[in-house]
Design a protein around this motif. Structure first.
Motif, short mmCIF file in Angstrom:
data_model
loop_
_atom_site.label_atom_id
_atom_site.label_comp_id
_atom_site.label_asym_id
_atom_site.label_seq_id
_atom_site.Cartn_x
_atom_site.Cartn_y
_atom_site.Cartn_z
N GLY A 1 0.74 -1.26 0.13
CA GLY A 1 0.00 0.00 0.05
C GLY A 1 0.89 1.28 -0.06
O GLY A 1 0.67 2.11 -0.72
N ILE A 2 2.04 1.30 0.80
CA ILE A 2 2.85 2.58 1.03
C ILE A 2 3.63 2.76 -0.47
O ILE A 2 3.61 3.67 -1.14
CB ILE A 2 3.90 2.30 1.99
N TRP A 3 3.99 1.46 -1.05
CA TRP A 3 4.73 1.67 -2.23
C TRP A 3 3.88 2.17 -3.32
O TRP A 3 4.43 2.82 -4.21
CB TRP A 3 5.18 0.11 -2.91
N LYS A 4 2.77 2.10 -3.49
CA LYS A 4 1.74 2.38 -4.42
C LYS A 4 1.42 4.02 -4.30
O LYS A 4 1.01 4.79 -5.08
CB LYS A 4 0.36 1.76 -4.60
N ARG A 5 1.76 4.38 -3.04
CA ARG A 5 1.33 5.81 -2.77
C ARG A 5 2.52 6.88 -2.81
O ARG A 5 2.25 8.07 -3.08
CB ARG A 5 0.81 5.88 -1.24
N VAL A 6 3.76 6.33 -2.46
CA VAL A 6 4.74 7.33 -2.38
C VAL A 6 5.95 7.34 -3.50
O VAL A 6 6.26 6.18 -4.10
CB VAL A 6 5.35 7.43 -0.96
N PRO A 7 6.54 8.25 -3.73
CA PRO A 7 7.85 8.37 -4.55
C PRO A 7 8.72 7.31 -3.89
O PRO A 7 8.99 6.93 -2.50
CB PRO A 7 8.35 9.65 -4.53
N PRO A 8 9.52 6.28 -4.53
CA PRO A 8 10.25 5.40 -4.14
C PRO A 8 11.68 6.08 -3.49
O PRO A 8 12.15 7.29 -3.85
CB PRO A 8 10.73 4.40 -5.34
N ASN A 9 12.31 5.42 -2.63
CA ASN A 9 13.50 5.66 -1.75
C ASN A 9 14.10 4.28 -1.61
O ASN A 9 13.73 3.32 -1.45
CB ASN A 9 13.26 6.77 -0.46
N PRO A 10 15.40 4.38 -1.09
CA PRO A 10 16.31 3.07 -1.15
C PRO A 10 15.61 2.35 0.16
O PRO A 10 15.66 1.11 -0.12
CB PRO A 10 17.61 3.79 -0.64
N GLY A 11 15.36 3.02 1.27
CA GLY A 11 14.69 2.26 2.28
C GLY A 11 13.65 1.52 2.01
O GLY A 11 13.39 0.08 2.35
N LEU A 12 12.54 2.41 1.31
CA LEU A 12 11.46 1.51 0.84
C LEU A 12 11.36 0.56 -0.18
O LEU A 12 10.88 -0.64 -0.31
CB LEU A 12 10.42 2.62 0.54
N ALA A 13 12.36 0.85 -0.97
CA ALA A 13 12.62 -0.14 -2.22
C ALA A 13 13.20 -1.45 -1.75
O ALA A 13 12.69 -2.58 -2.09
CB ALA A 13 13.63 0.48 -3.19
N TYR A 14 14.39 -1.56 -0.98
CA TYR A 14 14.58 -2.97 -0.52
C TYR A 14 13.87 -3.45 0.43
O TYR A 14 13.89 -4.68 0.65
CB TYR A 14 16.08 -2.89 -0.11
#
Length: 528
Positions: free
Chosen positions: A318-331
């Motif tokens: 859900g977060i991944w679909k809402r926000v621009p990516p960053n390294p912490g979120l990506a991995y």
């Protein structure tokens, strides 16, 4: 800018209570403590100090500290990162390094705030104008930083439960003059590194200097100090906690419901064994603020640490679909998908992460391990042997250590497995992060007895004590004993441990069995 800096001919100078001795490469405090810097780091410190508060460009630094050679941004970033660690460590705030976006850096002494009103055409003034036009979206800036701690590469462990910060709906956006600093501070937090934490603290100290009546500035500063208290060397913990308490007090005096200050308060509690209280608090808060990504990402981090990986992956989706990516979120997205058994989606998320952040250390190691543990060992070895694509700031022996394990997984030759076991056990004695990896390596190699021996050492200091330093001193990240991580116990890499009768005893000692019993939940691996 003057020419090349020859340390042997540079006179000592002072930065507050700190004496800088270039010829000896020493930083010395009045209390007698000392620290030795690498030659290049000392050169850059001298270059910035002799500019006396003026901006020093990257070109200036390459001319004076790298003899004019062409060097990548990573090389300069590593040096600046090391200086910032020294500033917050032995320097104790005697100086700080300010980044002037797209221009360079400047050294500011304690109490020095720089130029309050930049020229209208300066980068900072342009950034302020842009911030005035655009609404600052905290969810977009910080989602993902809270889960840096559950990833293979590590990061600021303190963001485990309170990382991705976004205030309640309807909160007041920052005043235009500090909005760029808030944006930069929040972006720094998403890095999941000590460097990012140092940058955030420096930027937020500037925010509260300029706007002492801005509650969110104090709240975020309290959160950053709280993270530093549990993610830095133990000798700094008391000071960081005192600073966090004061910043939290200032925030709550201005806004008794400040979300950041309340999150900072939560960081003062031990992590290990307190999962149920944390979950209940998060779910209660989410009932009032269902769109708050700080709470959602924090809950996801908690879920993977108690073996509820499917739920963790759903929350991160859900977060991944809402926000621009960053390294912490990506991995973190990759890892939660893998833990939930959604390998095809994990591969796709990994491709996205690599396309965006290929040399981020945690993204690189996540990719290496995903390949190694999912039957693509040759690809993992090829990745590890490609020196040009490796992340910077990681010692050579660290890459060799994981390659030894991968080669053993490929050959399954007794000699190679013995070498991998020896390397894993040696690494586990080097630091807490290596012990976390060692459990996974040994389990995947079929060395379950040794995997449990490392778990005993990691959680209970039985047999040996890995300590609190995670990896290398250069990376400078720590895991307190009351904040030991449990997410790796539920990854596919430790399936052999979970299949062993001893796993129930380990879960009992750690407190996981109590959590499952009292919460009325069942971890994914017991669902069949």
């Amino acid at each position: 800018m003057e020419g090349r800096i020859d340390l042997a001919h540079q006179a000592p100078f002072r930065l507050g209570a700190l004496e800088v001795r270039p010829a000896l490469r020493q930083l010395a405090r009045d209390d007698g403590s000392e620290e030795v810097l690498e030659p290049r780091v000392m050169q850059v410190l001298v270059a910035l100090a002799r500019a006396d508060g003026a901006i020093v460009s990257r070109d200036d630094l390459t001319r004076s500290c790298w003899e004019g050679r062409v060097v990548g941004e990573d090389a300069i970033n590593r040096v600046i990162s090391r200086l910032r660690r020294a500033a917050e460590g032995i320097g104790q705030g005697a100086f700080r390094i300010e980044t002037i976006t797209k221009v360079g850096y400047r050294l500011l002494r304690e109490g020095q705030t720089g130029t309050p009103a930049p020229a209208p055409d300066s980068p900072l003034a342009q950034a302020r104008a842009e911030a005035h036009r655009l609404r600052l979206d905290r969810r977009a800036m910080l989602a993902g930083s809270g889960l840096a701690a559950v990833s293979v590469g590590g990061g600021l462990l303190a963001w485990r439960h309170f990382g991705a910060v976004s205030g309640p709906a309807g909160e007041q956006k920052p005043p235009a003059d500090i909005a760029p600093l808030m944006i930069q501070a929040q972006m720094a937090m998403t890095q999941g590194t000590v460097e990012g934490g140092n940058q955030a603290i420096g930027l937020l100290r500037r925010v509260v200097t300029l706007r002492p009546d801005y509650a969110d500035g104090w709240g975020l500063l309290a959160l950053s100090y709280s993270a530093a208290a549990v993610g830095r060397p133990q000798q700094y913990e008391a000071d960081m906690r005192a600073r966090a308490a004061e910043a939290r007090r200032r925030a709550l005096a201005l806004d008794p419901a400040n979300a950041y200050a309340r999150a900072a308060d939560g960081l003062g509690r031990p992590v290990l064994g307190n999962w149920l209280a944390a979950e209940r608090g998060l779910r209660t808060s989410l009932s009032s603020h269902p769109g708050n990504d700080m709470l959602v990402s924090s809950l996801a981090g908690l879920m993977i640490n108690v073996g509820r990986c499917t739920e963790a992956a759903s929350l991160i989706d859900g977060i991944w679909k809402r926000v621009p990516p960053n390294p912490g979120l990506a991995y973190t997205h990759v890892q939660t998908l893998w833990a939930a058994g959604r390998l095809d989606e994990a591969d796709k998320a990994m491709d996205d992460a690599v396309a965006l952040f290929s040399t981020h250390f945690a993204v690189w190691f996540t990719r290496f391990y995903l390949l190694m543990y999912t039957g693509r060992v040759r690809e993992a070895i090829a990745l590890g042997e490609n020196r040009g694509a490796r992340p910077t700031g990681i010692p050579e022996w660290n890459f060799e250590q994981v390659l030894i394990v991968a080669r053993a997984m490929l050959s399954r030759a007794p000699r190679d497995i013995d070498a991998a076991v020896a390397a894993s056990l040696e690494g586990a004695r080097r630091g807490a992060g290596f012990a976390e990896n060692g459990m996974q390596f040994l389990s995947a190699l079929g060395q379950v007895d040794k995997a449990f021996a490392v778990a005993d050492a990691y959680y209970f200091a039985r047999g040996f004590d890995p300590g609190e330093l995670r990896f290398s001193t250069e990376q400078g990240t720590y895991t307190r004993r009351n904040a030991r991580r449990t997410h790796m116990l539920f990854l596919p890499s430790t399936a052999a441990m979970r299949a062993d009768p001893r796993f129930a005893k380990l879960a009992q000692e750690i407190g996981l069995e109590r959590y499952w019993r009292e919460s009325g939940t069942v971890p994914d691996y017991r669902r069949g």
